[in-house]
Design an enzyme around this catalytic site. Structure first.
Site, PDB file in Angstrom:
ATOM      1  N   LEU A 226       0.834  -1.281  -0.036  1.00  0.00           N
ATOM      2  CA  LEU A 226       0.045  -0.028   0.025  1.00  0.00           C
ATOM      3  C   LEU A 226       0.843   1.161   0.000  1.00  0.00           C
ATOM      4  CD1 LEU A 226      -2.865  -1.048   2.772  1.00  0.00           C
ATOM      5  CD2 LEU A 226      -2.962  -0.879   0.021  1.00  0.00           C
ATOM      6  N   GLY A 227       1.999   1.198   0.635  1.00  0.00           N
ATOM      7  CA  GLY A 227       2.727   2.403   0.456  1.00  0.00           C
ATOM      8  C   GLY A 227       4.239   2.250   1.268  1.00  0.00           C
ATOM      9  N   GLY A 229       7.392   4.035   3.723  1.00  0.00           N
ATOM     10  CA  GLY A 229       7.648   5.526   4.404  1.00  0.00           C
ATOM     11  C   GLY A 229       9.047   5.263   5.162  1.00  0.00           C
ATOM     12  N   GLY A 230       9.490   6.180   6.127  1.00  0.00           N
ATOM     13  CA  GLY A 230      10.735   6.139   6.582  1.00  0.00           C
ATOM     14  C   GLY A 230      10.719   4.830   7.809  1.00  0.00           C
ATOM     15  N   PHE A 231       9.583   4.374   8.241  1.00  0.00           N
ATOM     16  CA  PHE A 231       9.309   3.432   9.432  1.00  0.00           C
ATOM     17  C   PHE A 231       9.289   1.970   8.445  1.00  0.00           C
ATOM     18  CE2 PHE A 231       5.153   4.960   7.595  1.00  0.00           C
ATOM     19  CZ  PHE A 231       4.655   3.734   7.204  1.00  0.00           C
ATOM     20  N   GLY A 232       9.178   1.932   7.289  1.00  0.00           N
ATOM     21  CA  GLY A 232       9.092   0.683   6.513  1.00  0.00           C
ATOM     22  C   GLY A 232       7.961   0.722   5.554  1.00  0.00           C
ATOM     23  N   VAL A 234       3.884  -0.839   4.205  1.00  0.00           N
ATOM     24  CA  VAL A 234       2.620  -1.161   4.542  1.00  0.00           C
ATOM     25  C   VAL A 234       2.116  -1.850   3.663  1.00  0.00           C
ATOM     26  CG1 VAL A 234       0.400  -0.230   5.282  1.00  0.00           C
ATOM     27  CG2 VAL A 234       2.292   0.912   5.736  1.00  0.00           C
ATOM     28  N   LYS A 248       1.815  -3.229   8.921  1.00  0.00           N
ATOM     29  CA  LYS A 248       3.144  -2.536   8.665  1.00  0.00           C
ATOM     30  C   LYS A 248       4.389  -3.150   9.126  1.00  0.00           C
ATOM     31  CE  LYS A 248       2.368   1.817  10.094  1.00  0.00           C
ATOM     32  NZ  LYS A 248       2.315   3.035  11.061  1.00  0.00           N
ATOM     33  N   ASP A 345       3.678  13.719  14.849  1.00  0.00           N
ATOM     34  CA  ASP A 345       3.822  13.581  13.271  1.00  0.00           C
ATOM     35  C   ASP A 345       2.474  13.895  12.746  1.00  0.00           C
ATOM     36  OD1 ASP A 345       5.129  13.598  11.056  1.00  0.00           O
ATOM     37  OD2 ASP A 345       5.281  11.590  10.983  1.00  0.00           O
TER      38      ASP A 345
END
Length: 536
Positions: A226-227, A229-232, A234, A248, A345
């Site tokens: 799905l996407g 980001g900096g976290f990893g 999804v 996630k 955030d």
């Protein structure tokens, strides 16, 4: 089933799993086994929950191509309604991928229902169970012995039925005794007098095994992604019970310990509000740290308001509802939850929309506790997104509930204007959103900020939201309202609003500092969001 309690339990469905067993042998063909087991459970669940079932019980076996026959039984307490029995069995079925995944047998017990399955026959076939197992073979008897043999067979059936009933009652009684002993020992082990200590053992019920997550996401395939980001990354997934989830997968370079991770997941899982994305569970195996959230089909807010075509789907009534929903979600985090949670955030991509376009705040992430009576924090580890950070946080690492208020103010101005907070252009005007909003406020031309698709409608509510947004982004922390005050301002037209002062990070559109800052203002820190709660 045998159950007793010091409170009324009749007609009350309680489906949370309190006990389970699992066999040691692994399944040889997992996909085929799971398919047959699912079909068998679906048939038995319908029979057990049916209105005509006085005992709310069903048992039977599979008839599919799996090399071994699969036997299963399900039962609810007879006082439950058809719907409650079905709901209870669905809940315990949903725990099979967590407790018995890949095993040839197991059982899951809840207060109001239970189930068991295996590849060996563990119940005595009776008239009731034979119905689901297929017709029994017909005995061929000599004519002269029909009557006597029929009497012997019937007597054997009655004896077998009595023995089976006694065995089931004895087994269930023993299981319930073990359950109560486990609950008693767990209660006795709880620490006393330390409100800041999270009971890690209670987080185990939220834990998924990695195999279940791999099956749900098709082994983290790109088609399910799905996407990023900096976290990893999804991924979209589907659990054994058919529920869609968002998975996630956190970056593997986290220095967070296993116990700390469990504590923080347990804390976040307790947050229950209609405007917060619900955390369903987690996975912690080896270097993998995975969070499982409810799945929301309409993506994030930025997917709509910053798109030239899709922004028209959010008229002012929907956008105002989204603003109010975000405010209520933050108020819950700051004031109404058990602890005071600071998001740090908040931005459009972290506001997800459900099927009815209701907002749900996401990424309120992993929490760490403040010391008692601490009302603000100071950190060297700055996480979040430039442009939404309050100046005291971005410059000095100081954060409080007013840090989230600043981010909320930026978000409100973006929703009203349909413009990102970095460099933008409205007609012939180019500038930074906070600067542009402040300059137009002082000149009494705030209508210039409003998204052009709203032109021609009533602007009173829009102008009030711009006013509230400017109050939230004031440079002086003490001048910003709390989220409780912001919610009151949004819901009360008669309330007189104070005049705002200059926003934090106010920049003249002709200054060099603005030109330099516009290059990095959209950059995101390569960190997962960190939520910091502290006791009130």
């Amino acid at each position: 089933m045998l159950r007793y309690s010091n409170r009324s339990i009749f007609g009350i469905m309680e489906g949370a799993t309190v006990f389970y067993t699992v066999e040691s042998n692994n399944v040889t063909n997992l996909h085929q086994f799971n398919q047959e087991l699912r079909n068998l459970f679906d048939r038995l669940r319908i029979r057990a929950a049916s209105d005509g079932s006085s005992r709310k019980f069903a048992a039977g076996n599979s008839t599919g191509p799996y090399p071994a026959t699969i036997y299963a039984l399900m039962q609810c307490t007879p006082d439950l309604s058809k719907q409650d029995c079905d709901d209870c069995l669905v809940r315990v079925l949903g725990d099979i991928p967590i407790t018995c995944y890949g095993k040839e047998g197991g059982s899951v017990v809840a207060p109001s229902c239970f189930l068991r399955y295996g590849i060996s026959l563990f119940f005595e076939p009776t008239d009731d169970t034979l119905q689901s197992m297929g017709p029994p073979p017909q005995a061929v008897l000599p004519p002269e012995s029909n009557g006597a043999n029929a009497t012997i067979i019937n007597e054997k059936k009655r004896n077998a039925s009595r023995i089976a009933t006694i065995m089931v009652v004895a087994i269930i009684s023993f299981l319930i005794l073990i359950i109560y002993i486990c609950i008693y020992l767990r209660v006795m082990r709880k620490p006393i007098g330390n409100s800041e200590t999270t009971d890690v053992s209670s987080a185990d019920s939220l834990q998924f095994d990695l195999g279940t997550i791999r099956v749900a996401t098709n082994n983290f395939s790109d088609a399910n992604k799905l996407g990023q980001g900096g976290f990893g990354a999804v991924y979209k997934g589907r659990l054994y019970n058919g529920q869609d989830v968002a998975v996630k997968r956190l970056s593997k370079n986290s220095e967070q310990g296993n116990t700390e991770f469990k504590n923080e997941v347990l804390l976040v899982a307790k947050l229950q509000h209609r405007n917060l994305v619900r955390l369903l569970g987690f996975c912690l195996e080896g270097s993998e740290r995975i969070l499982i959230y409810e799945f929301l089909p309409n993506k994030s807010l930025d997917y709509f308001i910053f798109d030239p075509t899709k922004r028209a789907q959010l008229d002012w009534a929907r956008r105002y509802k989204i603003i109010v929903g975000i405010a209520r979600g933050l108020l819950y985090l700051h004031q109404d939850s058990q602890l005071c949670i600071i998001h740090r955030d908040l931005k459009p991509s972290n506001v997800l929309l459900d099927a009815e376009l209701n907002p749900k705040i996401s990424d309120f992430g992993m929490a760490s506790l403040f010391v008692l009576d601490q009302s603000q924090g100071n950190t060297r580890r700055i996480v979040g997104t430039y442009g939404y950070m309050a100046p005291e946080y971005a410059s000095h690492g100081k954060f409080s509930v007013k840090t989230d208020v600043f981010s909320f103010g930026v978000l409100v101005l973006e929703i009203v204007s349909g413009q990102k907070n970095g460099r933008f252009q409205i007609g012939e005007n180019t500038g930074h959103l906070l600067s542009y909003a402040w300059e137009n406020w002082r000149k009494r031309t705030s209508s210039n900020i409003i998204d052009p698709i709203f032109k021609g409608g009533s602007t009173t509510e829009m102008l009030r939201c711009i006013h509230i947004g400017l109050l939230c982004v004031q440079e002086n922390i003490a001048d910003r309202p709390t989220m409780a005050s912001a919610v009151l301002m949004l819901n009360t037209d008669s309330l007189t609003l104070p005049f705002p002062t200059r926003p934090g990070f106010f920049m003249n559109k002709f200054s060099e500092s603005y030109k330099e800052s516009s290059e990095f203002i959209q950059a995101s820190a390569n960190e997962a969001s960190v939520t910091d709660p502290y006791p009130r």
